[in-house]
Design a protein around this motif. Structure first.
Motif, PDB file in Angstrom:
ATOM      1  N   SER A 231      46.560  29.639  72.092  1.00 58.54           N
ATOM      2  CA  SER A 231      47.604  30.613  71.768  1.00 58.54           C
ATOM      3  C   SER A 231      48.772  30.598  72.743  1.00 58.54           C
ATOM      4  O   SER A 231      49.727  31.358  72.574  1.00 58.54           O
TER       5      SER A 231
ATOM      6  N   LYS B 129      53.067  37.142  64.169  1.00 57.84           N
ATOM      7  CA  LYS B 129      52.348  35.871  64.307  1.00 57.84           C
ATOM      8  C   LYS B 129      51.764  35.753  65.711  1.00 57.84           C
ATOM      9  O   LYS B 129      50.638  35.287  65.880  1.00 57.84           O
TER      10      LYS B 129
ATOM     11  N   ILE C  95      52.215  30.181  71.292  1.00 62.58           N
ATOM     12  CA  ILE C  95      52.573  31.150  70.248  1.00 62.58           C
ATOM     13  C   ILE C  95      52.827  32.527  70.849  1.00 62.58           C
ATOM     14  O   ILE C  95      53.851  33.166  70.582  1.00 62.58           O
ATOM     15  N   SER C  96      51.902  32.979  71.669  1.00 63.05           N
ATOM     16  CA  SER C  96      51.996  34.339  72.220  1.00 63.05           C
ATOM     17  C   SER C  96      52.022  34.375  73.740  1.00 63.05           C
ATOM     18  O   SER C  96      52.230  35.434  74.327  1.00 63.05           O
TER      19      SER C  96
ATOM     20  N   GLY D 121      57.825  36.881  63.629  1.00 63.47           N
ATOM     21  CA  GLY D 121      57.319  36.061  64.725  1.00 63.47           C
ATOM     22  C   GLY D 121      56.448  36.840  65.688  1.00 63.47           C
ATOM     23  O   GLY D 121      55.481  36.309  66.245  1.00 63.47           O
TER      24      GLY D 121
END
Length: 255
Positions: free
Chosen positions: A80, A25, A83-84, A22
């Motif tokens: 993003s 990713k 996700i991040s 993860g």
């Protein structure tokens, strides 16, 4: 966890937490979002230089470049964020680390992804423009390195402070698309304020890609030192003054 080192709110991290699939990713998301942002922003500057035969930037040109950077960052952060966290900027990552919201190891992973994203964006621009020079950040006549250093500190402080207020603060509520919009707008405003003086990077990755692609490192340290100082100050100020310390750093250093 016994092997997790925490100094007050500074988290070093460990391999198990910070280098799982993860995490990679999330780093890939940082790479792609930074590439999108730098390609749009740097591309707008190169397009202006082509259209004006490298003439000094005009007021209208500065507005156009500021809008392109603001829109590019808006998209980069929005794509993003889930996700991040949508950093797209080593100074944002550093500010999150200083505030205890990201581990050092995860931050290093993000830094690598962001610098690679910026570099690939600039190399793609050189290729697609048949070798046109990538615009390197530089000081305008009459502006010395200390002027630029303070400019970068103030502008990056504003940027990272906005990130904290709209994306990191646990009391922010559901701001949705407002966070990336506010982050893009403050960058555009910063470019309008400082672009004519020293380029207004407020982001080491944005300066690193063009410098590497052109192999021009003159005064490059300003575009690292200023943003990191400004981002660090913003992280400390917002975390200590505005965020309640009843919450713990998020698992794996994510927000």
């Amino acid at each position: 966890m016994p092997n997790r080192i925490i100094i007050d709110r500074i988290v070093i991290g460990n391999v198990q937490d910070d280098f799982h699939p993860g995490a990679f990713k999330a780093a890939l998301a940082e790479f792609v979002s930074t590439l999108i942002f730098v390609f749009a922003g740097q591309g707008s500057t190169m397009a202006y230089n082509k259209l004006t035969s490298n003439a000094p930037i005009s007021p209208a040109g500065l507005v156009a470049v500021a809008l392109a950077h603001g829109f590019g960052l808006f998209v980069g952060v929005a794509t993003s964020a889930t996700i991040s966290g949508g950093h797209c900027n080593p100074a944002v990552t550093f500010g999150a680390f200083i505030g205890g919201n990201l581990s050092l190891l995860r931050g290093i992973l993000y830094w690598i992804a962001q610098l690679l994203g910026s570099t690939v964006a600039c190399l793609l621009l050189k290729f697609t423009t048949h070798g046109m020079n990538v615009a390197v950040f530089a000081l305008s006549p009459g502006v010395n390195v200390w002027n630029a250093f303070v400019f970068e500190i103030v502008m990056t402080f504003a940027l990272v402070y906005t990130v904290y207020a709209t994306a990191i603060d646990p009391k922010k509520g559901d701001v949705g698309i407002l966070a990336p919009l506010a982050i893009g707008l403050v960058l555009g405003a910063n470019i309008l304020a400082g672009g004519a003086f020293e380029g207004a990077a407020a982001n080491p990755a944005v300066a690193f890609g063009p410098a590497l692609a052109s192999w021009n490192w003159y005064n490059h340290w300003v575009y690292w030192a200023g943003p990191l100082v400004g981002g660090g100050i913003a992280g400390v100020v917002y975390e200590l003054i505005f965020i309640s310390h009843t919450h713990e750093p998020l698992p794996g250093g994510e927000y």
